[in-house]
Design a protein around this motif. Structure first.
Motif, PDB file in Angstrom:
ATOM      1  N   MET A 121      77.535  27.068 102.673  1.00  0.00           N
ATOM      2  CA  MET A 121      76.754  26.763 101.474  1.00  0.00           C
ATOM      3  C   MET A 121      77.195  27.570 100.265  1.00  0.00           C
ATOM      4  O   MET A 121      76.962  27.152  99.123  1.00  0.00           O
ATOM      5  CB  MET A 121      75.268  27.027 101.744  1.00  0.00           C
ATOM      6  CG  MET A 121      74.579  25.960 102.578  1.00  0.00           C
ATOM      7  SD  MET A 121      72.844  26.364 102.893  1.00  0.00           S
ATOM      8  CE  MET A 121      72.171  26.302 101.229  1.00  0.00           C
ATOM      9  N   GLN A 122      77.812  28.710 100.476  1.00  0.00           N
ATOM     10  CA  GLN A 122      78.246  29.545  99.353  1.00  0.00           C
ATOM     11  C   GLN A 122      79.145  28.779  98.386  1.00  0.00           C
ATOM     12  O   GLN A 122      79.170  29.068  97.193  1.00  0.00           O
ATOM     13  CB  GLN A 122      79.015  30.755  99.864  1.00  0.00           C
ATOM     14  CG  GLN A 122      78.209  31.719 100.708  1.00  0.00           C
ATOM     15  CD  GLN A 122      79.089  32.862 101.177  1.00  0.00           C
ATOM     16  OE1 GLN A 122      79.250  33.858 100.473  1.00  0.00           O
ATOM     17  NE2 GLN A 122      79.664  32.713 102.356  1.00  0.00           N
ATOM     18  N   PHE A 123      79.874  27.811  98.904  1.00  0.00           N
ATOM     19  CA  PHE A 123      80.936  27.200  98.119  1.00  0.00           C
ATOM     20  C   PHE A 123      80.563  25.841  97.540  1.00  0.00           C
ATOM     21  O   PHE A 123      81.374  25.231  96.856  1.00  0.00           O
ATOM     22  CB  PHE A 123      82.186  27.079  98.997  1.00  0.00           C
ATOM     23  CG  PHE A 123      82.465  28.335  99.773  1.00  0.00           C
ATOM     24  CD1 PHE A 123      82.842  29.498  99.121  1.00  0.00           C
ATOM     25  CD2 PHE A 123      82.295  28.372 101.148  1.00  0.00           C
ATOM     26  CE1 PHE A 123      83.060  30.666  99.827  1.00  0.00           C
ATOM     27  CE2 PHE A 123      82.518  29.539 101.871  1.00  0.00           C
ATOM     28  CZ  PHE A 123      82.904  30.689 101.213  1.00  0.00           C
ATOM     29  N   GLU A 124      79.339  25.380  97.791  1.00  0.00           N
ATOM     30  CA  GLU A 124      78.945  24.095  97.216  1.00  0.00           C
ATOM     31  C   GLU A 124      77.520  24.078  96.699  1.00  0.00           C
ATOM     32  O   GLU A 124      77.208  23.311  95.791  1.00  0.00           O
ATOM     33  CB  GLU A 124      79.124  22.978  98.256  1.00  0.00           C
ATOM     34  CG  GLU A 124      78.953  21.586  97.675  1.00  0.00           C
ATOM     35  CD  GLU A 124      79.482  20.490  98.582  1.00  0.00           C
ATOM     36  OE1 GLU A 124      79.154  19.327  98.345  1.00  0.00           O
ATOM     37  OE2 GLU A 124      80.228  20.807  99.530  1.00  0.00           O
ATOM     38  N   ALA A 125      76.640  24.908  97.236  1.00  0.00           N
ATOM     39  CA  ALA A 125      75.217  24.847  96.887  1.00  0.00           C
ATOM     40  C   ALA A 125      74.976  25.144  95.410  1.00  0.00           C
ATOM     41  O   ALA A 125      74.150  24.487  94.765  1.00  0.00           O
ATOM     42  CB  ALA A 125      74.425  25.813  97.761  1.00  0.00           C
ATOM     43  N   GLN A 126      75.671  26.132  94.856  1.00  0.00           N
ATOM     44  CA  GLN A 126      75.407  26.502  93.466  1.00  0.00           C
ATOM     45  C   GLN A 126      75.716  25.352  92.522  1.00  0.00           C
ATOM     46  O   GLN A 126      74.962  25.084  91.583  1.00  0.00           O
ATOM     47  CB  GLN A 126      76.236  27.733  93.100  1.00  0.00           C
ATOM     48  CG  GLN A 126      75.801  28.988  93.833  1.00  0.00           C
ATOM     49  CD  GLN A 126      76.550  30.214  93.354  1.00  0.00           C
ATOM     50  OE1 GLN A 126      76.365  30.666  92.228  1.00  0.00           O
ATOM     51  NE2 GLN A 126      77.396  30.758  94.216  1.00  0.00           N
ATOM     52  N   GLU A 127      76.811  24.668  92.764  1.00  0.00           N
ATOM     53  CA  GLU A 127      77.159  23.518  91.914  1.00  0.00           C
ATOM     54  C   GLU A 127      76.135  22.407  92.059  1.00  0.00           C
ATOM     55  O   GLU A 127      75.741  21.763  91.083  1.00  0.00           O
ATOM     56  CB  GLU A 127      78.555  23.018  92.295  1.00  0.00           C
ATOM     57  CG  GLU A 127      79.096  21.917  91.377  1.00  0.00           C
ATOM     58  CD  GLU A 127      78.625  20.525  91.790  1.00  0.00           C
ATOM     59  OE1 GLU A 127      78.582  19.631  90.915  1.00  0.00           O
ATOM     60  OE2 GLU A 127      78.299  20.350  92.981  1.00  0.00           O
ATOM     61  N   ALA A 128      75.662  22.170  93.278  1.00  0.00           N
ATOM     62  CA  ALA A 128      74.709  21.090  93.521  1.00  0.00           C
ATOM     63  C   ALA A 128      73.385  21.336  92.808  1.00  0.00           C
ATOM     64  O   ALA A 128      72.725  20.394  92.350  1.00  0.00           O
ATOM     65  CB  ALA A 128      74.478  20.937  95.028  1.00  0.00           C
ATOM     66  N   PHE A 129      72.964  22.607  92.694  1.00  0.00           N
ATOM     67  CA  PHE A 129      71.691  22.939  92.058  1.00  0.00           C
ATOM     68  C   PHE A 129      71.808  23.175  90.553  1.00  0.00           C
ATOM     69  O   PHE A 129      70.808  23.454  89.897  1.00  0.00           O
ATOM     70  CB  PHE A 129      71.081  24.176  92.722  1.00  0.00           C
ATOM     71  CG  PHE A 129      70.465  23.903  94.057  1.00  0.00           C
ATOM     72  CD1 PHE A 129      69.190  23.371  94.151  1.00  0.00           C
ATOM     73  CD2 PHE A 129      71.160  24.161  95.225  1.00  0.00           C
ATOM     74  CE1 PHE A 129      68.614  23.118  95.384  1.00  0.00           C
ATOM     75  CE2 PHE A 129      70.601  23.910  96.459  1.00  0.00           C
ATOM     76  CZ  PHE A 129      69.329  23.381  96.548  1.00  0.00           C
ATOM     77  N   ASP A 130      72.978  23.056  90.013  1.00  0.00           N
ATOM     78  CA  ASP A 130      73.187  23.339  88.598  1.00  0.00           C
ATOM     79  C   ASP A 130      72.906  22.099  87.761  1.00  0.00           C
ATOM     80  O   ASP A 130      73.803  21.306  87.458  1.00  0.00           O
ATOM     81  CB  ASP A 130      74.630  23.819  88.381  1.00  0.00           C
ATOM     82  CG  ASP A 130      74.848  24.366  86.981  1.00  0.00           C
ATOM     83  OD1 ASP A 130      73.897  24.325  86.171  1.00  0.00           O
ATOM     84  OD2 ASP A 130      75.972  24.844  86.693  1.00  0.00           O
ATOM     85  N   VAL A 131      71.652  21.926  87.357  1.00  0.00           N
ATOM     86  CA  VAL A 131      71.273  20.739  86.584  1.00  0.00           C
ATOM     87  C   VAL A 131      71.804  20.797  85.156  1.00  0.00           C
ATOM     88  O   VAL A 131      71.765  19.790  84.431  1.00  0.00           O
ATOM     89  CB  VAL A 131      69.740  20.569  86.567  1.00  0.00           C
ATOM     90  CG1 VAL A 131      69.210  20.296  87.964  1.00  0.00           C
ATOM     91  CG2 VAL A 131      69.053  21.783  85.952  1.00  0.00           C
ATOM     92  N   SER A 132      72.311  21.951  84.724  1.00  0.00           N
ATOM     93  CA  SER A 132      72.884  22.051  83.376  1.00  0.00           C
ATOM     94  C   SER A 132      74.155  21.213  83.248  1.00  0.00           C
ATOM     95  O   SER A 132      74.605  20.933  82.137  1.00  0.00           O
ATOM     96  CB  SER A 132      73.184  23.509  83.026  1.00  0.00           C
ATOM     97  OG  SER A 132      74.236  24.033  83.825  1.00  0.00           O
ATOM     98  N   ARG A 133      74.713  20.793  84.370  1.00  0.00           N
ATOM     99  CA  ARG A 133      75.898  19.934  84.346  1.00  0.00           C
ATOM    100  C   ARG A 133      75.549  18.489  83.986  1.00  0.00           C
ATOM    101  O   ARG A 133      76.441  17.694  83.720  1.00  0.00           O
ATOM    102  CB  ARG A 133      76.594  19.967  85.714  1.00  0.00           C
ATOM    103  CG  ARG A 133      77.149  21.339  86.097  1.00  0.00           C
ATOM    104  CD  ARG A 133      77.646  21.342  87.531  1.00  0.00           C
ATOM    105  NE  ARG A 133      78.167  22.643  87.938  1.00  0.00           N
ATOM    106  CZ  ARG A 133      79.453  22.977  87.930  1.00  0.00           C
ATOM    107  NH1 ARG A 133      80.356  22.077  87.552  1.00  0.00           N
ATOM    108  NH2 ARG A 133      79.845  24.177  88.309  1.00  0.00           N
TER     109      ARG A 133
END
Length: 318
Positions: A185-197
Motif C-alpha cells: 500500500m505504501q506505493f499506491e494508497a497515497q495517490e489513490a486518496f489524493d483528491v487534489s488530483r
C-alpha cells in the motif's frame, strides 16, 4: 454496482419523478424534495421494495444491513464479495470502509467472521483527507523499498515457520497477509486518496464536506480495482434525529449532491456499463453508501415519528 441504504420522506409535498424502464409503462418513484439531485438521476436507480427485517433498532439494523443477520456472527457483504470475487488490485485492500470516525457498533460491521481475516474491511477515517496521513505510518522515512522488502521477507519466513508448527491459525495467517498488504500500500494508497488530483469541475460536482470527499474517494478506489467500497455518511448515528426531525433536512443537504455526483460520475466514465438492468449483475467493483442509521440490506417496516411518516428503508441499485 451501487447499493444505497436510505429512506425517503413521505409527505404531500414530495415530487414524483418518472422512471422509464425499457418499453414498459412509466413507473412513478416518489423522491423527497430534500433530495433534488437524487431525484434528477432517479432513472439510473432501481428501487427494490421486496426486502424486510423484524427489528428496527439501530444496532441490529446495521448488522442486518451489512451481514443479513441481527447478530455479529456472519461475514459482512464486503467480505463475501472479496472472498468470492477477489480484488483486481493487489496494492490496495479489496474492501475499503470510509467513515469520518466510526459508525455506532464499529468494526464488527465490516468484520469477516468465520472467513479469513484478510477479507475484512479496511477502515479509513476520511474526516481529514491528507494523502500522507490518511493511513497511519504509510511512509517509512528510514528504510528504502529494497531494505523494507528484505526485512519483511525475513519476518514472514519466521511467521510461516511459526504457522507450520501450530497448524491452522487464521489469526496468524491474517497477520501475515496484512503485513504484505501494508508493504504494497505504501506505493499506491497515497495517490489513490489524493483528491487534489481531480479537476475543479469534478470537485465542484461533488461539493464540499467529508461525505463528498468520501464519495469521490470511492470512485477513485473502484477505478483502481478495489472490489468493494463502503461509504458511511457520518460518525456515530447522525440520522438519529429524535430531538429535531428537521435535522434530516440538514443532513440531506450535505449528502444529496455527492450521491448524485457519484452516480453521474461513474456513468460518464462507463463504470456502470457492465450492469445488466434486468438482473442487476455486475462483474467489476461495488460501492455502498450506508446512509441511514437504521438501514439494512433488506427493507424495514414503516414507523411513525411524531407527525411524520417514513417510507421503508430501501436498497437502491444503480
Amino acid at each position: 454496482m451501487l447499493f444505497f441504504f436510505f429512506f425517503f420522506k413521505d409527505t404531500a409535498t414530495n415530487e414524483i419523478y418518472t422512471l422509464s424502464l425499457h418499453d414498459a409503462l412509466p413507473i412513478c418513484i416518489e423522491v423527497s424534495e430534500i433530495f433534488p439531485h437524487i431525484g434528477k438521476c432517479i432513472d439510473d436507480i432501481c428501487v427494490l421494495r421486496s426486502m424486510h427485517t423484524t427489528t428496527p433498532n439501530h444496532e441490529p439494523g446495521l448488522f442486518m444491513m451489512n451481514s443479513g443477520s441481527q447478530q455479529p456472527i456472519r461475514p459482512c457483504m464486503g467480505s463475501w464479495l472479496t472472498y468470492g470475487l477477489g480484488s483486481e488490485n493487489q496494492n490496495l485492500p479489496g474492501y475499503v470502509v470510509l467513515c469520518p470516525g466510526k459508525p455506532v457498533v464499529g468494526p464488527q460491521l465490516w468484520g469477516s467472521s468465520f472467513l479469513p481475516g484478510i477479507f475484512q474491511g479496511t477502515h479509513i477515517n476520511n474526516s481529514k483527507i491528507d494523502p500522507k496521513n490518511v493511513i497511519g505510518n504509510i511512509n517509512n522515512r528510514h528504510l528504502s523499498k529494497t531494505s523494507q522488502r528484505r526485512m519483511l521477507d525475513l519476518l514472514q519466513s519466521m511467521n510461516r515457520d511459526h504457522l507450520e508448527q501450530r497448524g491452522r491459525d487464521n489469526a496468524l495467517n491474517s497477520r501475515i497477509e496484512s503485513l504484505e498488504m501494508a508493504f504494497r500500500m505504501q506505493f499506491e494508497a497515497q495517490e489513490a486518496f489524493d483528491v487534489s488530483r481531480e479537476t475543479k469541475t469534478t470537485r465542484a460536482q461533488y461539493g464540499s464536506g467529508q461525505f463528498a470527499d468520501g464519495c469521490l474517494i470511492a470512485r477513485r478506489m473502484v477505478e483502481r480495482g478495489v472490489r468493494m467500497v463502503q461509504v458511511y455518511y457520518g460518525s456515530g448515528q447522525p440520522w438519529d434525529a429524535h430531538g429535531n426531525i428537521m435535522d434530516h433536512k440538514r443532513d440531506a443537504l450535505k449528502s444529496d449532491q455527492p450521491i448524485a455526483a457519484l452516480i453521474n460520475d461513474l456513468k460518464s466514465r462507463g463504470m456502470l456499463d457492465e450492469t445488466d438492468r434486468k438482473s442487476t449483475r455486475l462483474n467489476s467493483s461495488h460501492v455502498v453508501i450506508s446512509y441511514a442509521v437504521f438501514c439494512l440490506k433488506k427493507k424495514k417496516k414503516k414507523y411513525n415519528h411524531t407527525t411524520k411518516h417514513y417510507r421503508d428503508t430501501t436498497t437502491l441499485h444503480a
